[in-house]
Write a protein that holds these residues in place. Sequence first.
Motif, PDB file in Angstrom:
ATOM      1  N   ALA A   6     -51.191  -0.792  41.967  1.00 15.12           N
ATOM      2  CA  ALA A   6     -51.998   0.142  42.972  1.00 15.12           C
ATOM      3  C   ALA A   6     -52.295  -0.777  44.245  1.00 15.12           C
ATOM      4  O   ALA A   6     -52.540  -2.167  43.819  1.00 15.12           O
ATOM      5  CB  ALA A   6     -53.072   0.511  42.529  1.00 15.12           C
ATOM      6  N   GLY A   7     -52.036  -0.426  45.242  1.00 12.31           N
ATOM      7  CA  GLY A   7     -52.231  -0.998  46.674  1.00 12.31           C
ATOM      8  C   GLY A   7     -51.117  -1.769  47.323  1.00 12.31           C
ATOM      9  O   GLY A   7     -50.996  -2.299  48.304  1.00 12.31           O
ATOM     10  N   GLU A   8     -49.986  -2.041  46.014  1.00 16.93           N
ATOM     11  CA  GLU A   8     -48.672  -2.692  46.646  1.00 16.93           C
ATOM     12  C   GLU A   8     -47.998  -1.582  47.729  1.00 16.93           C
ATOM     13  O   GLU A   8     -48.171  -0.599  47.588  1.00 16.93           O
ATOM     14  CB  GLU A   8     -47.902  -3.155  45.526  1.00 16.93           C
ATOM     15  N   ARG A   9     -46.998  -2.214  48.217  1.00 12.81           N
ATOM     16  CA  ARG A   9     -46.077  -1.409  49.254  1.00 12.81           C
ATOM     17  C   ARG A   9     -44.749  -1.690  48.627  1.00 12.81           C
ATOM     18  O   ARG A   9     -44.284  -2.776  48.859  1.00 12.81           O
ATOM     19  CB  ARG A   9     -46.317  -1.741  50.554  1.00 12.81           C
ATOM     20  N   ILE A  10     -44.272  -0.496  48.246  1.00  8.69           N
ATOM     21  CA  ILE A  10     -42.769  -0.751  47.635  1.00  8.69           C
ATOM     22  C   ILE A  10     -41.728   0.120  48.468  1.00  8.69           C
ATOM     23  O   ILE A  10     -41.960   1.254  48.680  1.00  8.69           O
ATOM     24  CB  ILE A  10     -42.804  -0.365  46.330  1.00  8.69           C
ATOM     25  N   LEU A  11     -40.572  -0.582  48.594  1.00 12.61           N
ATOM     26  CA  LEU A  11     -39.420  -0.146  49.120  1.00 12.61           C
ATOM     27  C   LEU A  11     -38.392   0.687  48.059  1.00 12.61           C
ATOM     28  O   LEU A  11     -38.216  -0.190  47.415  1.00 12.61           O
ATOM     29  CB  LEU A  11     -38.474  -0.723  50.241  1.00 12.61           C
ATOM     30  N   ASP A  12     -38.151   1.945  47.888  1.00 11.26           N
ATOM     31  CA  ASP A  12     -37.295   2.333  47.115  1.00 11.26           C
ATOM     32  C   ASP A  12     -36.134   2.764  47.815  1.00 11.26           C
ATOM     33  O   ASP A  12     -36.151   3.886  48.639  1.00 11.26           O
ATOM     34  CB  ASP A  12     -38.014   3.756  46.341  1.00 11.26           C
ATOM     35  N   LEU A  13     -35.006   2.031  47.871  1.00  9.73           N
ATOM     36  CA  LEU A  13     -34.047   2.234  48.687  1.00  9.73           C
ATOM     37  C   LEU A  13     -32.883   3.098  47.876  1.00  9.73           C
ATOM     38  O   LEU A  13     -32.799   3.030  46.947  1.00  9.73           O
ATOM     39  CB  LEU A  13     -33.324   0.847  49.177  1.00  9.73           C
ATOM     40  N   ALA A  14     -32.167   3.845  48.909  1.00 11.65           N
ATOM     41  CA  ALA A  14     -31.383   5.007  48.021  1.00 11.65           C
ATOM     42  C   ALA A  14     -31.984   5.852  47.198  1.00 11.65           C
ATOM     43  O   ALA A  14     -31.658   6.102  45.986  1.00 11.65           O
ATOM     44  CB  ALA A  14     -30.165   4.189  47.524  1.00 11.65           C
ATOM     45  N   ALA A  15     -33.034   6.190  47.685  1.00 16.71           N
ATOM     46  CA  ALA A  15     -33.913   6.934  46.870  1.00 16.71           C
ATOM     47  C   ALA A  15     -33.614   8.381  46.507  1.00 16.71           C
ATOM     48  O   ALA A  15     -34.188   8.956  45.705  1.00 16.71           O
ATOM     49  CB  ALA A  15     -35.274   7.122  47.415  1.00 16.71           C
ATOM     50  N   GLY A  16     -32.538   8.963  47.074  1.00 18.45           N
ATOM     51  CA  GLY A  16     -31.992  10.094  46.973  1.00 18.45           C
ATOM     52  C   GLY A  16     -33.302  11.485  47.108  1.00 18.45           C
ATOM     53  O   GLY A  16     -33.875  11.427  48.178  1.00 18.45           O
ATOM     54  N   THR A  17     -33.360  12.026  46.220  1.00 20.67           N
ATOM     55  CA  THR A  17     -34.549  13.122  46.391  1.00 20.67           C
ATOM     56  C   THR A  17     -36.036  12.760  45.805  1.00 20.67           C
ATOM     57  O   THR A  17     -36.684  13.454  45.900  1.00 20.67           O
ATOM     58  CB  THR A  17     -34.109  14.269  45.268  1.00 20.67           C
ATOM     59  N   ALA A  50     -41.106  -9.029  55.899  1.00 18.61           N
ATOM     60  CA  ALA A  50     -42.010  -9.073  54.761  1.00 18.61           C
ATOM     61  C   ALA A  50     -42.952  -7.985  54.847  1.00 18.61           C
ATOM     62  O   ALA A  50     -44.175  -8.205  54.633  1.00 18.61           O
ATOM     63  CB  ALA A  50     -42.881 -10.423  55.192  1.00 18.61           C
ATOM     64  N   GLU A  51     -42.586  -6.853  55.020  1.00 17.42           N
ATOM     65  CA  GLU A  51     -43.243  -5.591  54.997  1.00 17.42           C
ATOM     66  C   GLU A  51     -43.599  -5.052  53.659  1.00 17.42           C
ATOM     67  O   GLU A  51     -44.910  -4.440  53.368  1.00 17.42           O
ATOM     68  CB  GLU A  51     -42.658  -4.607  55.854  1.00 17.42           C
ATOM     69  N   PHE A  52     -42.892  -5.324  52.404  1.00 13.36           N
ATOM     70  CA  PHE A  52     -42.777  -4.935  51.296  1.00 13.36           C
ATOM     71  C   PHE A  52     -43.393  -5.989  50.222  1.00 13.36           C
ATOM     72  O   PHE A  52     -42.699  -7.121  50.392  1.00 13.36           O
ATOM     73  CB  PHE A  52     -41.828  -3.970  50.892  1.00 13.36           C
ATOM     74  N   ASP A  53     -44.113  -5.689  48.939  1.00 18.29           N
ATOM     75  CA  ASP A  53     -44.315  -6.498  48.005  1.00 18.29           C
ATOM     76  C   ASP A  53     -42.969  -6.301  47.190  1.00 18.29           C
ATOM     77  O   ASP A  53     -42.847  -7.128  46.264  1.00 18.29           O
ATOM     78  CB  ASP A  53     -45.326  -6.015  47.330  1.00 18.29           C
ATOM     79  N   ALA A  54     -42.414  -5.217  46.998  1.00 14.89           N
ATOM     80  CA  ALA A  54     -41.051  -5.329  46.152  1.00 14.89           C
ATOM     81  C   ALA A  54     -39.935  -4.056  46.828  1.00 14.89           C
ATOM     82  O   ALA A  54     -40.481  -3.248  47.718  1.00 14.89           O
ATOM     83  CB  ALA A  54     -41.443  -4.549  44.953  1.00 14.89           C
TER      84      ALA A  54
END
Length: 248
Positions: A65-76, A128-132
């Motif tokens: 909680a509180g992290e910012r995560i990029l889910d790339l090629a996330a589809g739907t 450096a915008e995301f934690d993961a």
Amino acid sequence: MSDPAPHRADRPDRADRADLGKDPSQVSGMFDEVAPAYDRTNAVLSVGNDARWRIATTRAVAPVAGERILDLAAGTGTSSVALARSGAEVVAADFSPGMIAEGRRRHGGIPNVTFVEADATDLPFADAEFDAATISFGLRNVNDPRKALREMLRVVRPGGRLVVCEFSHPPARLVASAYRLYSDRVLPLVARAVSSNAAAYDYLNESIRAWPDQRTLAAWIRESGWTQVAHRDLTFGIVALHRARRPA
């Protein structure tokens, strides 16, 4: 975001399936076509293993909680929703407008999931915008996967995490032979029965065969600047889960 149908009408270069040249407009158009039935088709073709792979990927990302995560090629956005249950802020990014539109239709009411149209090789995010950052079954579809790995390195903070879940090559000959038989004989028949665009799944087979094995992908990740690179096989190596860190 407008409905994907007008978008497709404006794209004369759209094809029912892409080829191994992986022209971005063709790949994006192909995924626009399969978006409505994409998750159901994947569940059928993977014999339900897609849910297990998603659980393993979510655990590897270990969102907080509180992290910012990029889910790339996330589809739907199915994978993004799984990550967001932790309370993390998740950006579901995909270069298919049809997928993004379908994701917003299904999950637009979830406050900590944001859908963004994005090219993996030229991400519209700050350094450096995301934690993961994580990408599942999408790196294989990028025309320059090593550039995408470098872009993910750029947008993840120092010490941040990378998780790549992708089809791979079973190391055991018996498993590899059985998987090849399934891919050649069974998968096309099932795809014709359940998919809105069975031809797209011919590309799926071709792209998996042309994709490098586990060790080669690990080397690509390391060469892109990531450290602490490791991987483990899922489902006898049909899929591999890769993990890494951005140097602190």
